[in-house]
Design an enzyme around this catalytic site. Structure first.
Site, PDB file in Angstrom:
ATOM      1  N   SER A 124      40.060  36.999  36.676  1.00 32.01           N
ATOM      2  CA  SER A 124      40.248  38.298  36.023  1.00 32.01           C
ATOM      3  C   SER A 124      40.766  38.112  34.608  1.00 32.01           C
ATOM      4  O   SER A 124      41.502  37.151  34.321  1.00 32.01           O
ATOM      5  CB  SER A 124      41.272  39.093  36.838  1.00 32.01           C
ATOM      6  OG  SER A 124      41.704  40.220  36.122  1.00 32.01           O
ATOM      7  N   TYR A 148      50.154  40.167  40.854  1.00 33.33           N
ATOM      8  CA  TYR A 148      48.710  40.019  41.096  1.00 33.33           C
ATOM      9  C   TYR A 148      48.118  38.995  40.128  1.00 33.33           C
ATOM     10  O   TYR A 148      47.395  38.076  40.523  1.00 33.33           O
ATOM     11  CB  TYR A 148      48.005  41.374  40.946  1.00 33.33           C
ATOM     12  CG  TYR A 148      46.510  41.250  40.761  1.00 33.33           C
ATOM     13  CD1 TYR A 148      45.692  40.814  41.811  1.00 33.33           C
ATOM     14  CD2 TYR A 148      45.903  41.546  39.535  1.00 33.33           C
ATOM     15  CE1 TYR A 148      44.319  40.681  41.631  1.00 33.33           C
ATOM     16  CE2 TYR A 148      44.543  41.424  39.353  1.00 33.33           C
ATOM     17  CZ  TYR A 148      43.750  40.992  40.401  1.00 33.33           C
ATOM     18  OH  TYR A 148      42.389  40.847  40.225  1.00 33.33           O
ATOM     19  N   LYS A 152      46.211  35.166  40.589  1.00 34.59           N
ATOM     20  CA  LYS A 152      44.915  34.743  40.027  1.00 34.59           C
ATOM     21  C   LYS A 152      45.075  33.453  39.231  1.00 34.59           C
ATOM     22  O   LYS A 152      44.249  32.548  39.318  1.00 34.59           O
ATOM     23  CB  LYS A 152      44.329  35.843  39.127  1.00 34.59           C
ATOM     24  CG  LYS A 152      43.771  37.020  39.887  1.00 34.59           C
ATOM     25  CD  LYS A 152      42.430  36.717  40.537  1.00 34.59           C
ATOM     26  CE  LYS A 152      42.180  37.630  41.718  1.00 34.59           C
ATOM     27  NZ  LYS A 152      40.988  37.335  42.509  1.00 34.59           N
TER      28      LYS A 152
HETATM   29  P1  NAD Z   1      37.698  44.955  46.878  1.00 32.51           P
HETATM   30  O1  NAD Z   1      39.057  45.217  47.401  1.00 32.51           O
HETATM   31  O2  NAD Z   1      36.698  46.042  46.903  1.00 32.51           O
HETATM   32  O3  NAD Z   1      37.066  43.671  47.599  1.00 32.51           O
HETATM   33  C1  NAD Z   1      37.856  42.628  48.131  1.00 32.51           C
HETATM   34  C2  NAD Z   1      37.456  42.482  49.596  1.00 32.51           C
HETATM   35  O4  NAD Z   1      38.203  41.402  50.158  1.00 32.51           O
HETATM   36  C3  NAD Z   1      37.749  43.727  50.422  1.00 32.51           C
HETATM   37  O5  NAD Z   1      36.583  44.067  51.148  1.00 32.51           O
HETATM   38  C4  NAD Z   1      38.889  43.291  51.352  1.00 32.51           C
HETATM   39  O6  NAD Z   1      38.822  43.962  52.598  1.00 32.51           O
HETATM   40  C5  NAD Z   1      38.645  41.802  51.444  1.00 32.51           C
HETATM   41  N1  NAD Z   1      39.835  40.986  51.736  1.00 32.51           N
HETATM   42  C6  NAD Z   1      41.038  41.025  51.100  1.00 32.51           C
HETATM   43  N2  NAD Z   1      41.864  40.115  51.640  1.00 32.51           N
HETATM   44  C7  NAD Z   1      41.174  39.483  52.629  1.00 32.51           C
HETATM   45  C8  NAD Z   1      41.499  38.459  53.550  1.00 32.51           C
HETATM   46  N3  NAD Z   1      42.707  37.887  53.591  1.00 32.51           N
HETATM   47  N4  NAD Z   1      40.546  38.038  54.408  1.00 32.51           N
HETATM   48  C9  NAD Z   1      39.312  38.604  54.405  1.00 32.51           C
HETATM   49  N5  NAD Z   1      38.959  39.600  53.570  1.00 32.51           N
HETATM   50  C10 NAD Z   1      39.882  40.030  52.682  1.00 32.51           C
HETATM   51  O7  NAD Z   1      37.888  44.404  45.377  1.00 32.51           O
HETATM   52  P2  NAD Z   1      36.794  44.118  44.250  1.00 32.51           P
HETATM   53  O8  NAD Z   1      37.018  45.089  43.157  1.00 32.51           O
HETATM   54  O9  NAD Z   1      35.457  43.978  44.857  1.00 32.51           O
HETATM   55  O10 NAD Z   1      37.323  42.721  43.738  1.00 32.51           O
HETATM   56  C11 NAD Z   1      36.743  41.488  44.165  1.00 32.51           C
HETATM   57  C12 NAD Z   1      37.465  40.361  43.481  1.00 32.51           C
HETATM   58  O11 NAD Z   1      37.387  40.527  42.066  1.00 32.51           O
HETATM   59  C13 NAD Z   1      38.954  40.276  43.805  1.00 32.51           C
HETATM   60  O12 NAD Z   1      39.293  38.913  43.926  1.00 32.51           O
HETATM   61  C14 NAD Z   1      39.608  40.881  42.586  1.00 32.51           C
HETATM   62  O13 NAD Z   1      40.907  40.356  42.386  1.00 32.51           O
HETATM   63  C15 NAD Z   1      38.668  40.442  41.482  1.00 32.51           C
HETATM   64  N6  NAD Z   1      38.707  41.329  40.301  1.00 32.51           N
HETATM   65  C16 NAD Z   1      38.488  42.670  40.441  1.00 32.51           C
HETATM   66  C17 NAD Z   1      38.564  43.492  39.321  1.00 32.51           C
HETATM   67  C18 NAD Z   1      38.364  44.983  39.454  1.00 32.51           C
HETATM   68  O14 NAD Z   1      38.820  45.726  38.556  1.00 32.51           O
HETATM   69  N7  NAD Z   1      37.676  45.477  40.483  1.00 32.51           N
HETATM   70  C19 NAD Z   1      38.846  42.945  38.048  1.00 32.51           C
HETATM   71  C20 NAD Z   1      39.028  41.575  37.938  1.00 32.51           C
HETATM   72  C21 NAD Z   1      38.961  40.764  39.086  1.00 32.51           C
HETATM   73  N1  UFG Z   2      44.031  54.863  32.329  1.00 35.53           N
HETATM   74  C1  UFG Z   2      44.385  56.195  32.133  1.00 35.53           C
HETATM   75  N2  UFG Z   2      44.518  56.987  33.235  1.00 35.53           N
HETATM   76  C2  UFG Z   2      44.325  56.536  34.507  1.00 35.53           C
HETATM   77  C3  UFG Z   2      43.944  55.183  34.679  1.00 35.53           C
HETATM   78  C4  UFG Z   2      43.830  54.367  33.581  1.00 35.53           C
HETATM   79  O1  UFG Z   2      44.572  56.629  31.001  1.00 35.53           O
HETATM   80  O2  UFG Z   2      44.473  57.301  35.466  1.00 35.53           O
HETATM   81  C5  UFG Z   2      43.845  54.008  31.150  1.00 35.53           C
HETATM   82  C6  UFG Z   2      44.780  52.806  31.090  1.00 35.53           C
HETATM   83  O3  UFG Z   2      45.982  53.152  30.463  1.00 35.53           O
HETATM   84  C7  UFG Z   2      43.938  51.804  30.299  1.00 35.53           C
HETATM   85  C8  UFG Z   2      42.502  52.148  30.719  1.00 35.53           C
HETATM   86  O4  UFG Z   2      42.537  53.454  31.223  1.00 35.53           O
HETATM   87  O5  UFG Z   2      44.067  52.065  28.930  1.00 35.53           O
HETATM   88  C9  UFG Z   2      41.961  51.210  31.802  1.00 35.53           C
HETATM   89  O6  UFG Z   2      42.875  51.182  32.891  1.00 35.53           O
HETATM   90  P1  UFG Z   2      42.477  50.558  34.315  1.00 35.53           P
HETATM   91  O7  UFG Z   2      43.647  50.784  35.226  1.00 35.53           O
HETATM   92  O8  UFG Z   2      41.151  51.093  34.746  1.00 35.53           O
HETATM   93  O9  UFG Z   2      42.252  49.019  33.992  1.00 35.53           O
HETATM   94  P2  UFG Z   2      43.253  47.931  33.386  1.00 35.53           P
HETATM   95  O10 UFG Z   2      42.617  47.385  32.142  1.00 35.53           O
HETATM   96  O11 UFG Z   2      44.624  48.430  33.277  1.00 35.53           O
HETATM   97  O12 UFG Z   2      43.270  46.818  34.524  1.00 35.53           O
HETATM   98  C10 UFG Z   2      42.118  46.437  35.287  1.00 35.53           C
HETATM   99  C11 UFG Z   2      42.582  45.925  36.635  1.00 35.53           C
HETATM  100  C12 UFG Z   2      43.353  44.669  36.449  1.00 35.53           C
HETATM  101  C13 UFG Z   2      42.541  43.663  35.690  1.00 35.53           C
HETATM  102  C14 UFG Z   2      42.086  44.237  34.383  1.00 35.53           C
HETATM  103  C15 UFG Z   2      41.155  43.269  33.709  1.00 35.53           C
HETATM  104  O13 UFG Z   2      43.361  46.895  37.282  1.00 35.53           O
HETATM  105  O14 UFG Z   2      43.648  44.112  37.693  1.00 35.53           O
HETATM  106  O15 UFG Z   2      41.386  45.464  34.608  1.00 35.53           O
HETATM  107  O16 UFG Z   2      40.167  42.854  34.597  1.00 35.53           O
HETATM  108  F1  UFG Z   2      43.286  42.575  35.437  1.00 35.53           F
END
Ligand code: NAD
Ligand code: UFG
Length: 348
Positions: A124, A148, A152
């Site tokens: 991430s 979190y 990572k």
């Molecule tokens: P998500 O929660 O939709 O998907 C993660 C899945 O993993 C879920 O289905 C959950 O049930 C499963 N899971 C969690 N812990 C588990 C365990 N111990 N055993 C088996 N299954 C388990 O999240 P996502 O948005 O699809 O994210 C996928 C990956 O990408 C994650 O590693 C997350 O940290 C990373 N990521 C997500 C974002 C984002 O904004 N969505 C940004 C950067 C990185």
């Molecule tokens: N924001 C609002 N209102 C809301 C939600 C978000 O104004 O209800 C704003 C935040 O302040 C920020 C932007 O929208 O300026 C994006 O916010 P998000 O919460 O959607 O995303 P972030 O960039 O804060 O963080 C996300 C994930 C993190 C990850 C990061 C980069 O939550 O885990 O993207 O991948 F690390």
């Protein structure tokens, strides 16, 4: 290849499964459904023409993880499974370390035991914390600001140490910026439980009438219009990058950490306007105080992804909003609410 996809029922994992199946890979999915629904299996069957092999298991169960590799001829692993909410991780850090790092250790142990040496890992942009400047390159300092993010970073380091110790083990850490959008069919998408933490799902829920108005966290940031700027990336572009990263490992390249973003910053208000255009719905909002821990502006330099993987983002913010809205309007309450899909969940 036969690819084990951890967290394959989740938001990004399910989209990657569609892309991987489309490229001819055979998939074995594992998920504990802590943040997803087994109903995704039926949707994947519709999209890929094939019922997915989906196992209900928790990566913290070492024997269960090892069992997934037995007799299945797994060639590579894509590791999505993790807990991912920043605020939640501040409230229960031990659970995040236990789930994310504990689960990853079991996965890596099983890969070693079964001679599987190719890994694509979901990292991430959170590993950059509050970067010194934008666009952010992969060699920017890594300094996380919440539990979190620390999980990572530790997982990246753990994987790096394993790659150093074992020349037969190679990995690609994909550092996602802000994933949004959904498959254009509207059959799979992001279905957060409870109040969404992230901007796009919150905007979707306001537009569909589930929430009254968006709270915009700060109107006084040093940005184009005073609201926070991020690099939103369509989940279908992300999905494609995972298949490209597998190809990169198969070609025998060394391990790498790679940003996945568009390289374009979009402010909160720019996203709200793009969403209103795409959906034809008003998104009422009010500017409130800044959210603790937020930063003004983060966007990627995605050029390494192009150099190493031949990958570039193809979808712009309008397409991201259009597909997010299509998914939300077809499935207002998530998977349970959506159109019936043929085939049942094949969770074992
Ligand atoms: P998500 O929660 O939709 O998907 C993660 C899945 O993993 C879920 O289905 C959950 O049930 C499963 N899971 C969690 N812990 C588990 C365990 N111990 N055993 C088996 N299954 C388990 O999240 P996502 O948005 O699809 O994210 C996928 C990956 O990408 C994650 O590693 C997350 O940290 C990373 N990521 C997500 C974002 C984002 O904004 N969505 C940004 C950067 C990185
Ligand atoms: N924001 C609002 N209102 C809301 C939600 C978000 O104004 O209800 C704003 C935040 O302040 C920020 C932007 O929208 O300026 C994006 O916010 P998000 O919460 O959607 O995303 P972030 O960039 O804060 O963080 C996300 C994930 C993190 C990850 C990061 C980069 O939550 O885990 O993207 O991948 F690390």
């Amino acid at each position: 290849m036969r690819v084990l996809v951890t967290g394959g029922a989740g938001y990004i994992g399910s989209h990657a499964c569609v892309e991987l199946a489309g490229r001819g890979h055979e998939l074995v999915l594992v998920d504990n459904f802590s943040n997803s629904s087994p109903l995704v299996a039926g949707r994947l069957a519709t999209l890929t023409g094939r019922e997915p092999e989906l196992h209900r298991a928790d990566l913290r169960d070492r024997a269960a993880v090892d069992g997934l590799f037995k007799g299945r001829g797994i060639d590579a692993v894509i590791h999505f499974a993790a807990l991912k909410a920043v605020g939640d991780s501040c409230r229960r850090p031990l659970d995040y370390f236990d789930n994310n790092i504990g689960g990853t250790i079991h996965l890596l142990q099983a890969m070693r035991a079964h001679g599987v040496g190719r890994l694509v890992f979901s990292s991430s942009a959170t590993v950059y914390g509050d970067p010194d400047g934008v666009p952010v390159r992969e060699d920017a300092p890594l300094r996380v600001t919440n539990p979190y993010g620390r999980t990572k970073l530790v997982m990246e380091q753990l994987i790096g140490d394993l790659c150093t110790s074992d020349p037969g083990f190679r990995a690609v850490n994909l550092r996602y910026f802000n994933p949004v959008g959904a498959h254009p069919s509207g059959l799979i998408g992001e279905a957060p439980g409870g109040v969404p933490d992230n901007l796009m799902p919150y905007v979707c829920q306001v537009a569909v009438g589930l929430r009254e108005r968006l709270a915009v966290f700060g109107g006084d940031w040093p940005t184009v219009d005073g609201t926070g700027v991020r690099d939103y990336i369509h989940v279908m572009d992300l999905a494609r990058a995972h298949a490209d990263a597998l190809d990169f490992l198969v070609r025998g390249h060394r391990s790498a950490s790679i940003n996945l973003g568009t390289g374009q910053g979009t402010s909160v208000l720019q996203l709200v306007r793009a969403f209103e255009r795409a959906s034809g719905r008003a998104v009422p909002y009010e500017i409130v105080d800044r959210r603790p821990g937020d930063v003004a502006e983060v966007y990627a330099d995605p050029s390494l992804a192009h150099r190493l993987l031949g990958w570039r983002a193809e979808h712009d913010i309008d397409a991201m909003c259009r597909d997010a809205w299509h998914w939300q309007s077809r499935n207002p309450g998530g998977y349970a609410d959506g159109p019936a899909a043929p085939g049942g969940a094949a969770a074992s």
